[in-house]
Design a protein around this motif. Structure first.
Motif, mmCIF file in Angstrom:
data_model
loop_
_atom_site.group_PDB
_atom_site.id
_atom_site.type_symbol
_atom_site.label_atom_id
_atom_site.label_comp_id
_atom_site.label_asym_id
_atom_site.label_seq_id
_atom_site.Cartn_x
_atom_site.Cartn_y
_atom_site.Cartn_z
ATOM 1 N N GLU A 1 -20.587 -13.257 -26.035
ATOM 2 C CA GLU A 1 -21.047 -12.238 -26.976
ATOM 3 C C GLU A 1 -22.556 -12.054 -26.927
ATOM 4 O OE1 GLU A 1 -19.589 -12.720 -30.902
ATOM 5 O OE2 GLU A 1 -17.556 -12.136 -30.358
ATOM 6 N N SER A 2 -23.286 -13.083 -26.546
ATOM 7 C CA SER A 2 -24.739 -12.977 -26.473
ATOM 8 C C SER A 2 -25.216 -12.531 -25.091
ATOM 9 C CB SER A 2 -25.394 -14.312 -26.834
ATOM 10 O OG SER A 2 -24.958 -15.332 -25.962
ATOM 11 N N THR B 1 -23.022 -10.232 -33.809
ATOM 12 C CA THR B 1 -22.600 -10.729 -35.117
ATOM 13 C C THR B 1 -23.784 -10.667 -36.085
ATOM 14 O OG1 THR B 1 -23.105 -13.023 -34.493
ATOM 15 C CG2 THR B 1 -20.845 -12.250 -34.146
ATOM 16 N N HIS B 2 -23.519 -10.238 -37.302
ATOM 17 C CA HIS B 2 -24.558 -10.110 -38.326
ATOM 18 C C HIS B 2 -23.998 -10.643 -39.645
ATOM 19 C CE1 HIS B 2 -27.143 -7.347 -35.899
ATOM 20 N NE2 HIS B 2 -25.982 -7.075 -35.345
ATOM 21 N N ALA C 1 -13.149 -5.031 -25.568
ATOM 22 C CA ALA C 1 -13.805 -4.015 -26.397
ATOM 23 C C ALA C 1 -15.087 -4.611 -26.951
ATOM 24 C CB ALA C 1 -12.888 -3.588 -27.544
ATOM 25 N N ARG C 2 -16.154 -3.842 -26.913
ATOM 26 C CA ARG C 2 -17.448 -4.345 -27.376
ATOM 27 C C ARG C 2 -17.508 -4.262 -28.898
ATOM 28 N NH1 ARG C 2 -21.548 -1.737 -22.831
ATOM 29 N NH2 ARG C 2 -20.522 -2.662 -21.036
ATOM 30 N N THR C 3 -17.001 -5.298 -29.536
ATOM 31 C CA THR C 3 -16.871 -5.310 -30.987
ATOM 32 C C THR C 3 -18.076 -5.965 -31.649
ATOM 33 O OG1 THR C 3 -14.460 -5.405 -30.826
ATOM 34 C CG2 THR C 3 -15.434 -6.083 -32.914
ATOM 35 N N ILE C 4 -18.593 -5.321 -32.696
ATOM 36 C CA ILE C 4 -19.657 -5.900 -33.516
ATOM 37 C C ILE C 4 -19.026 -6.382 -34.811
ATOM 38 C CG2 ILE C 4 -21.738 -5.387 -34.858
ATOM 39 C CD1 ILE C 4 -22.519 -3.447 -32.646
ATOM 40 N N ARG C 5 -19.367 -7.596 -35.213
ATOM 41 C CA ARG C 5 -18.761 -8.189 -36.407
ATOM 42 C C ARG C 5 -19.812 -8.386 -37.497
ATOM 43 N NH1 ARG C 5 -16.297 -10.254 -31.913
ATOM 44 N NH2 ARG C 5 -14.021 -10.048 -31.872
ATOM 45 N N LEU C 6 -19.456 -7.968 -38.713
ATOM 46 C CA LEU C 6 -20.341 -8.066 -39.861
ATOM 47 C C LEU C 6 -19.664 -8.891 -40.951
ATOM 48 C CD1 LEU C 6 -21.166 -4.242 -40.139
ATOM 49 C CD2 LEU C 6 -22.462 -5.939 -38.840
ATOM 50 N N ASN C 7 -20.384 -9.843 -41.504
ATOM 51 C CA ASN C 7 -19.891 -10.608 -42.640
ATOM 52 C C ASN C 7 -20.565 -10.064 -43.899
ATOM 53 O OD1 ASN C 7 -19.041 -12.448 -44.530
ATOM 54 N ND2 ASN C 7 -20.229 -14.164 -43.715
#
Length: 285
Positions: free
Chosen positions: A31-32, A127-128, A102-108
Motif C-alpha cells: 500500500e505504501s 490509509t488516513h 483496486a487502488r482503495t483508500i481507507r479512512l477511519n
C-alpha cells in the motif's frame, strides 16, 4: 545475404515472442508503494517507486531470498526481475499479487470506516486515521481524478451519515493585448452539494461537467467584472457571453482542490463533521 537477413529477422521475432509468452503479469500489493532496484538487493539503487495496484511483468525469479518484518508479521519471498513501462529492475515478490488490485483508500472516521475505490495517489499514502482529526489531505496522482469514484461505508455504527462535495476552482483571463490579462489566479469555492447515493452504504463523487465549467466562467467573470472591463473593455466581456465551448474561452480554468464533507450523526443526535481534501496536481483539469 538476403536469405541470411531473413533468417536472423525470423529468429529475432521468435525469441521476442518466447520472452513475451514467458512474462507473467503481477500487481503491486504494497500500500505504501514498492521499490524497484537495479540489483536484487536492498542496497541496490532505487530506480523508481511502483504504485499500489500497478501492473508489472515478471521476467524471471532469482535465487535470492528475503524476509521482511512488516507490522510484526514476517513476509517471505524472493527477488524477481520485472519490467515496467519505463524500467527493468528487481523487486521483492512478497509484495506482489497475481490478481488485479483496486487502488482503495481507507479512512477511519471513528464509528465508520470508509473506502474510496480506484483512486491513484502521488504519495502512495492509502490509509488516513481521522478518529481524532477533523481533516485529511489526499494527494491525487496526475493521471487520475477524485471525480466519479465510489465511496463505501464499512462497519458503520452511526445513525446517519451524509456526504457532500464542493470544488475550489481557479480562473484567469488572457488576450493578445498584454494589458488584458490577469497575472494572478482567482480562486472560487463552489457550494456544497450532496453526493449521489447508489446503495445504502455506497455513494458516488460528482463530476464537473462542461456546463458546470461554462456556468463557473460566467459567475467568475461577473465577480471580476470591474477588473476585466478595466483591462479588456466592455467588448471583451460581451465576447465571453457568446462562446458555448469552454475550450474556446479566452480564459484558463482548472480545479485546485475537491472536498468531501462527512456529516456524522450518532444515536444521541450528536453531530460530527469530517472533511477530506483532494489536492489536484497543477496541469490537471
Amino acid at each position: 545475404m538476403n536469405n541470411l537477413k531473413m533468417i536472423l529477422a525470423i529468429g529475432f521475432v521468435f525469441n521476442l515472442a518466447v520472452l513475451t509468452a514467458q512474462q507473467e503479469e503481477a500487481y503491486v500489493a504494497a500500500e505504501s508503494g514498492l521499490s524497484l532496484r537495479d540489483q536484487p538487493d536492498v542496497s541496490g539503487k532505487m530506480l523508481t517507486k511502483l504504485a499500489y495496484g500497478e501492473a508489472i511483468g515478471v521476467l524471471e525469479e532469482t535465487d535470492k531470498n528475503l524476509v521482511v518484518l512488516d507490522g510484526g508479521e514476517k513476509i517471505s519471498g524472493k527477488w524477481v526481475k520485472v519490467e515496467t513501462r519505463n524500467h527493468i529492475g528487481y523487486v521483492f515478490n512478497g509484495y506482489l499479487s497475481p490478481n488485479k488490485i483496486a487502488r482503495t483508500i481507507r479512512l477511519n472516521l471513528g464509528d465508520v470506516k470508509v473506502e474510496i475505490k480506484n483512486l491513484a495517489t502521488s504519495d502512495y499514502k492509502r490509509t488516513h486515521d481521522l478518529k481524532d482529526e477533523d481533516k485529511a489531505t489526499i494527494n491525487v496522482d496526475v493521471s487520475d481524478s477524485p471525480e466519479g469514484k465510489h465511496v463505501v461505508l464499512v462497519d458503520n455504527d452511526y445513525k446517519q451519515v451524509s456526504l457532500f462535495q464542493r470544488y475550489e476552482n481557479s480562473f484567469s483571463f488572457m488576450s493578445a493585448d498584454a494589458n488584458c490579462s490577469s497575472n494572478e489566479w482567482k480562486q472560487f469555492d463552489t457550494e456544497w452539494k450532496p453526493l449521489k447515493q447508489l446503495k445504502s452504504n455506497t455513494f458516488e463523487t460528482s463530476t464537473y461537467t462542461e456546463k458546470d465549467w461554462i456556468d463557473f466562467i460566467e459567475t467568475a467573470t461577473k465577480d471580476l467584472k470591474d477588473d476585466v472591463v478595466d483591462k479588456c473593455g466592455e467588448d471583451w466581456l460581451a465576447y465571453v457571453k457568446t462562446i458555448e465551448n469552454v475550450k474556446d474561452f479566452p480564459v484558463s480554468v482548472s480545479t485546485n482542490r475537491v472536498f468531501i464533507k462527512f456529516i456524522l450523526t450518532d444515536f444521541e443526535d450528536n453531530i460530527t463533521e469530517k472533511i477530506i481534501e483532494f489536492e489536484i496536481p497543477k496541469g490537471s483539469k
